[in-house]
Scaffold this motif. Structure first.
Motif, PDB file in Angstrom:
ATOM      1  N   ARG A 126     -94.250 107.406  29.015  1.00 17.98           N
ATOM      2  CA  ARG A 126     -95.513 107.442  29.761  1.00 17.98           C
ATOM      3  C   ARG A 126     -95.559 108.654  30.693  1.00 17.98           C
ATOM      4  O   ARG A 126     -94.505 109.191  31.085  1.00 17.98           O
ATOM      5  CB  ARG A 126     -95.679 106.144  30.558  1.00 17.98           C
ATOM      6  N   ARG A 144     -94.387  92.626  36.680  1.00 17.58           N
ATOM      7  CA  ARG A 144     -94.646  91.426  35.877  1.00 17.58           C
ATOM      8  C   ARG A 144     -95.667  90.507  36.559  1.00 17.58           C
ATOM      9  O   ARG A 144     -96.505  89.893  35.889  1.00 17.58           O
ATOM     10  CB  ARG A 144     -93.327  90.676  35.630  1.00 17.58           C
ATOM     11  N   ARG A 172     -99.137 101.620  40.019  1.00 17.28           N
ATOM     12  CA  ARG A 172     -97.856 102.087  40.555  1.00 17.28           C
ATOM     13  C   ARG A 172     -97.985 102.468  42.032  1.00 17.28           C
ATOM     14  O   ARG A 172     -97.102 102.188  42.827  1.00 17.28           O
ATOM     15  CB  ARG A 172     -97.320 103.282  39.745  1.00 17.28           C
ATOM     16  N   ASP A 205     -91.893 102.914  28.220  1.00 15.31           N
ATOM     17  CA  ASP A 205     -91.486 103.156  29.613  1.00 15.31           C
ATOM     18  C   ASP A 205     -90.944 104.583  29.799  1.00 15.31           C
ATOM     19  O   ASP A 205     -91.064 105.157  30.873  1.00 15.31           O
ATOM     20  CB  ASP A 205     -90.424 102.135  30.053  1.00 15.31           C
TER      21      ASP A 205
END
Ligand code: DC
Length: 222
Positions: A185, A40, A106, A182
């Motif tokens: 992906r 976030r 990531r 989510d």
């Protein structure tokens, strides 16, 4: 030497992960890491700095140059500024699945999560890929879930508590949208690890869930 005391928790939006992770950490005397807050923060930085949400390389670079701090008392700090309220707002919630889908983002955050664990020597970590990618060897892996209706009801309660509009149907639609993104992906999708304990929290109180996870942890830590 005994294995680090790691509790890895994954689950969909609204499954109660954050609260359960925080209270379980307290019960076990461990610290907690909310990895969703990290995604976030990068999303907030991207929105504020005008970085396109489909520019993977620019978003990866942004993640790498941003200073992200997660304090023990719930503080979330971006480059020295407390952003704990902003990261829960609708703009960030609407964009975070797009940002977190990029492997470039990531890679930076997973490295930071592993470094956090080395620094702390154990902890309770929650997210979407903690049991499958970040700490696949954790002594305890938990997949928390709840019915769609219950998850929407809980999120509506969270929103109302901070004075935001809490239309349950709209929240349910948004949870379903994020779950789809989510879980669908290519990079580190939300999935149940083979050896995870699946805890369906529908109809359970937070106290019951925390007691169940803490018991599993004590058994796993030996
Ligand atoms: O848990 P949360 O709702 O604060 O997470 C926000 C988003 O971040 C979620 O929609 C997916 C992403 N996320 C992720 O991809 N991997 C994690 N380990 C944690 C969160």
């Amino acid at each position: 030497m005994s294995a680090p005391r790691i509790v890895a928790i994954d689950g969909p939006a609204g499954s109660g992960k954050s609260t359960v992770a925080r209270l379980t950490a307290e019960a076990l005397g461990l610290e907690v890491l909310d990895t969703g807050a990290m995604y976030r923060v990068v999303t907030l930085a991207a929105l504020e700095q005008g970085v396109p949400l489909d520019d993977a390389a620019a978003l990866g670079a942004l993640a790498a140059r941003s200073s992200i701090g997660l304090g023990p008392a719930g503080a979330v700090v971006l480059d020295g500024r407390d952003v704990r309220a902003e990261i829960r707002g609708p703009e960030v919630t609407g964009a975070v699945s797009a940002v977190s889908a990029h492997p470039e983002v990531r890679a930076v955050l997973v490295e930071a999560q592993r470094a956090w664990m080395v620094d702390h020597g154990g902890g309770v970590v929650e997210g979407r890929d903690i049991t499958t990618v970040v700490f696949p060897d954790a002594p305890l892996k938990v997949f928390l879930t709840a019915s769609e209706e219950e998850r929407a009801r809980r999120r509506a309660g969270d929103e109302a508590a901070v004075g935001r509009s809490a239309d349950q149907a709209a929240i349910a639609a948004d949870l379903a949208r994020r779950d789809r993104l989510d879980s669908g992906r290519a990079a580190a999708p939300l999935a149940v690890a083979d050896d995870a304990h699946v805890v369906d929290t529908t109809g359970m109180t937070i106290e019951q869930v925390v007691a169940a996870v803490a018991d599993l942890a004590r058994a796993a830590f030996g």
